[in-house]
Design a protein around this motif. Structure first.
Motif, PDB file in Angstrom:
ATOM      1  N   ARG A 180      -9.447  -6.492  11.100  1.00  0.00           N
ATOM      2  CA  ARG A 180      -9.968  -5.330  10.380  1.00  0.00           C
ATOM      3  C   ARG A 180     -10.078  -4.136  11.324  1.00  0.00           C
ATOM      4  O   ARG A 180     -10.611  -4.251  12.423  1.00  0.00           O
ATOM      5  N   ALA A 219      -3.008  -6.875   2.475  1.00  0.00           N
ATOM      6  CA  ALA A 219      -3.959  -5.948   3.099  1.00  0.00           C
ATOM      7  C   ALA A 219      -5.112  -5.710   2.148  1.00  0.00           C
ATOM      8  O   ALA A 219      -5.003  -5.918   0.931  1.00  0.00           O
ATOM      9  N   GLU A 220      -6.234  -5.252   2.704  1.00  0.00           N
ATOM     10  CA  GLU A 220      -7.408  -4.899   1.914  1.00  0.00           C
ATOM     11  C   GLU A 220      -7.935  -3.567   2.428  1.00  0.00           C
ATOM     12  O   GLU A 220      -8.033  -3.361   3.645  1.00  0.00           O
ATOM     13  N   TRP A 221      -8.240  -2.655   1.499  1.00  0.00           N
ATOM     14  CA  TRP A 221      -8.833  -1.383   1.882  1.00  0.00           C
ATOM     15  C   TRP A 221      -9.661  -0.822   0.743  1.00  0.00           C
ATOM     16  O   TRP A 221      -9.595  -1.330  -0.383  1.00  0.00           O
ATOM     17  N   ASP A 222     -10.447   0.199   1.031  1.00  0.00           N
ATOM     18  CA  ASP A 222     -11.266   0.819  -0.004  1.00  0.00           C
ATOM     19  C   ASP A 222     -10.645   2.149  -0.412  1.00  0.00           C
ATOM     20  O   ASP A 222      -9.710   2.653   0.224  1.00  0.00           O
ATOM     21  N   ILE A 257      -9.193  -0.825   6.901  1.00  0.00           N
ATOM     22  CA  ILE A 257      -8.113  -1.644   6.358  1.00  0.00           C
ATOM     23  C   ILE A 257      -8.141  -2.983   7.069  1.00  0.00           C
ATOM     24  O   ILE A 257      -8.385  -3.055   8.280  1.00  0.00           O
ATOM     25  N   GLN A 258      -7.942  -4.028   6.299  1.00  0.00           N
ATOM     26  CA  GLN A 258      -7.893  -5.384   6.842  1.00  0.00           C
ATOM     27  C   GLN A 258      -6.523  -5.979   6.551  1.00  0.00           C
ATOM     28  O   GLN A 258      -6.018  -5.887   5.435  1.00  0.00           O
ATOM     29  N   ARG A 317     -10.517   4.748   2.138  1.00  0.00           N
ATOM     30  CA  ARG A 317      -9.738   4.337   3.311  1.00  0.00           C
ATOM     31  C   ARG A 317     -10.573   4.419   4.593  1.00  0.00           C
ATOM     32  O   ARG A 317     -10.122   4.919   5.627  1.00  0.00           O
ATOM     33  N   PRO A 335      -4.316   4.388   7.994  1.00  0.00           N
ATOM     34  CA  PRO A 335      -4.076   2.963   7.753  1.00  0.00           C
ATOM     35  C   PRO A 335      -2.591   2.608   7.647  1.00  0.00           C
ATOM     36  O   PRO A 335      -2.174   1.534   8.084  1.00  0.00           O
ATOM     37  N   ILE A 349       0.842  -1.186   0.000  1.00  0.00           N
ATOM     38  CA  ILE A 349       0.000   0.000   0.000  1.00  0.00           C
ATOM     39  C   ILE A 349       0.881   1.241   0.000  1.00  0.00           C
ATOM     40  O   ILE A 349       1.974   1.238   0.580  1.00  0.00           O
ATOM     41  N   ALA A 389      -0.330   0.174  10.049  1.00  0.00           N
ATOM     42  CA  ALA A 389       0.391  -0.938   9.442  1.00  0.00           C
ATOM     43  C   ALA A 389       1.870  -0.961   9.777  1.00  0.00           C
ATOM     44  O   ALA A 389       2.459  -2.033   9.964  1.00  0.00           O
TER      45      ALA A 389
END
Length: 608
Positions: free
Chosen positions: A175, A111-114, A120-121, A117, A187, A25, A191
């Motif tokens: 998450r 990681a996963e995010w939109d 965040i997972q 933001r 985020p 990211i 991290a």
């Protein structure tokens, strides 16, 4: 219709929709390295691990816990120390030193995010383990953030302030769903800037008691031996879980790392000359910059003359940062900006540079000089002026044009024209010179103390003291040992100190801890100047929420202008380059990343 059900469900229950896992990211844009990258570009992936290195530091330690106020800056190096490589504890993701602010997987493999933001997972690497073989779990992550919120020091205790919900997702995911206190950097801070601690090996009740106790981490090294206050020795863990993670290839190359502690830099250099430590960087976080005279004259000793010592200059591609004499505005004496400005003009940098620094340096004019983020050399455009709003009235035309600079003395050590400007500013606050003394309306002399920590700082303080005496200001110098110095800066018990504020290409939340209103009264914060300014807070909020690079740059420049206008620090100088001496059996990669040399990628040539 079925493929829209997860999105509809997410909207109904108020949780984020699913996102695609990513390997990295970035604060702005996308990671430079793709998901199939093998290692960072500034390492030697073929190096054979082995051998050893000994570092030297000035100071002491009485704790293995850097996350509580008692342990702050008296902690053994390496526990949580990106410069050495986070030997014991690790974050969820790790930063590349060759990109402005990009993170790649470590404890979390993805990681996963939109786009907004809002969450965040982190999906933990199934191979991640503590040094005792216990797997790293989502429960460890939750435990860490909740423990540090309750018992951690700034900024660790505020990590959850922007989190509305922290939850375990599935077997190995966590998450973070954010609230309206979060910004686009939040985020990335979650991290990269929080160590993950082992729930099974930490007693939450006694966590905030400083001391020396054996600890368990997930990092590449374990503690081999400890001599409190004198030495800590680390040994590489042959079973380190992350040795094949791409972000760790080419790192952690020594079998053994020792850190020796010294009371003075002079003693540490003597140890380097004898081979007791293996490398010697000129300058540090306190001094801020190398000592040119030392670099040029101190290496006339047998090992250096034999060619056993290598002297190198590295050129990072970073903004200047700021190094100078810092006013504690909590003191009533320094609460008035005109007093700070007047006292700033008294510093005769040209005389000091010629007579003490060997003429080696140029003066710093702003916190992000030599970059597109800096006020100096970059005029404020209409969008930046609109962002500043009413605060624009606090800025001089020169600051807005990017041409403001500190007054240039004639180098005589007594430039009457500039000293008169200083006296005139002080007179606006009621000071005047009577019988050779600068006094207030009640006849009290303007006097204060500067606290120093080493000989290099004392030389700077003496030069300033000399200039102040010319206008009747009494400044005393108090040199203290490392333990007392850290105790006093933690509690803001000083009039003036000499500090360095490094600048990066991606300033973010760390600025709140340095200059934000929220950190002014938080003991242990880095807001050494005691700044609490709504306009400065507003500019920080602007660059933290900026989506485009242009908006980000404008907000940082506006922020830089306000910091300069506040005269919180008397600017001294910057070098830009990094000067390092090492014994020739310590080797390094050929590539120097944006952030400069990375000692955690070096190795012992004798082991090859």
């Amino acid at each position: 219709m079925r493929r829209f059900l997860p999105l509809i469900a997410a909207l109904l229950i108020g949780t984020p929709a699913l996102a695609e896992p990513v390997h990295g990211i970035a604060m702005h844009g996308s990671p430079a390295l793709g998901p199939d990258y093998k290692h960072f570009p500034y390492v030697n992936p073929a190096v054979k691990k082995g051998g050893k290195i000994t570092y030297g530091v000035v100071g002491t330690f009485d704790s293995l816990n850097p996350f509580i106020l008692k342990g702050m800056r008296t902690t053994a190096r390496g526990v949580w120390d990106p410069e050495l490589g986070n030997l014991l504890y690790e974050p969820l993701m790790t930063r590349s030193s060759d990109e402005s602010f990009t993170l790649y997987g470590l404890l979390a493999e993805s990681a996963e995010w939109d786009d907004d933001r809002t969450f965040i997972q982190f999906n933990l690497n199934p191979k991640a383990k503590w040094s005792d073989g216990t797997p790293v779990t989502p429960e460890d992550v939750v435990f860490t953030f909740e423990l540090l919120k309750q018992k951690g020091r700034p900024p660790f205790n505020s990590r959850l302030d922007a989190v509305a919900k922290l939850e375990k997702v599935g077997e190995r995911s966590i998450r973070f769903t954010f609230n309206d206190k979060a910004n686009r950097e939040t985020p990335l801070i979650i991290a990269s800037s929080t160590p993950i601690l082992p729930k099974h090996a930490i007693d939450a009740e006694t966590f905030d008691r400083s001391g020396i106790r054996q600890v368990i981490g997930s990092g590449p090294y374990k503690i081999k031996s400890i001599q409190p206050g004198e030495r800590i020795t680390w040994e590489r863990d042959p079973n380190y879980w992350g040795k094949d993670v791409p972000a760790k290839i080419g790192f952690d190359n020594y079998n053994e790392i020792s850190v020796l502690y010294f009371l003075q830099t002079s003693t540490m250099f003597e140890a380097f000359k004898k081979g007791d430590i293996d490398m010697y960087p000129e300058g540090d976080a306190i001094n801020g910059n190398p000592d040119a005279s030392h670099w040029g004259q101190a290496y006339d000793f047998p090992a250096a003359n034999r060619g056993d010592i290598v002297k190198e200059v590295f050129e990072p591609r970073l903004p200047s940062g700021m190094f100078g004499l810092l006013f504690n505005t909590r003191r009533p004496l320094f609460s008035d900006e005109r007093v700070r400005e007047g006292l700033s003009y008294v510093m005769d940098f040209e005389w000091m540079n010629r007579n003490i620094l060997g003429g080696a340096f140029k003066r710093t004019q702003s916190f992000w000089q030599n970059s597109t983020l800096g006020a100096f050399g970059n005029a404020a455009d209409e969008k930046e002026r609109a962002l500043l709003g009413d605060a624009i009235g606090r800025l001089s035309p020169e600051l807005l044009a990017g041409t403001y600079r500190m007054p240039v003395n004639n180098g005589s050590g007594a430039d009457r024209a500039i000293l008169k400007r200083a006296v005139d500013l002080l007179s606006e606050d009621g000071y005047s010179i009577k019988a050779g003394r600068m006094v207030d309306k009640a006849g009290r002399q303007l006097s204060f103390e500067i606290m120093t920590q080493n000989a290099a700082q004392e030389r700077i303080a003496l030069a300033y003291q000399r200039s102040l005496a010319l206008i009747g200001v009494a400044m005393s110098i108090r040199s203290v040992d490392d333990a007392q110095y850290q105790s006093r800066v933690n509690t803001f018990d000083y009039d003036m100190v000499i500090r360095s504020f490094p600048s990066t290409l991606s300033p973010g939340t760390e600025q709140i801890n340095r200059w934000g209103s929220a950190s002014r009264d938080a003991q242990g914060s880095f807001n050494y100047a005691g700044v609490a300014d709504p306009d400065i807070d507003r500019m920080m909020d602007a660059f933290l929420k900026a989506r485009s690079l242009d908006d980000f740059q404008r907000a940082v420049r506006a922020y830089d202008r306000l910091l300069v206008a506040g005269h919180y620090i008397i600017p001294l100088y910057h070098v830009g380059s990094q000067w390092v001496a090492r014994w020739k059996y310590i080797d390094r990669p050929q590539v120097t990343p944006i952030f400069g040399y990375q000692r955690s990628t070096w190795w012992d040539r004798r082991a090859q």
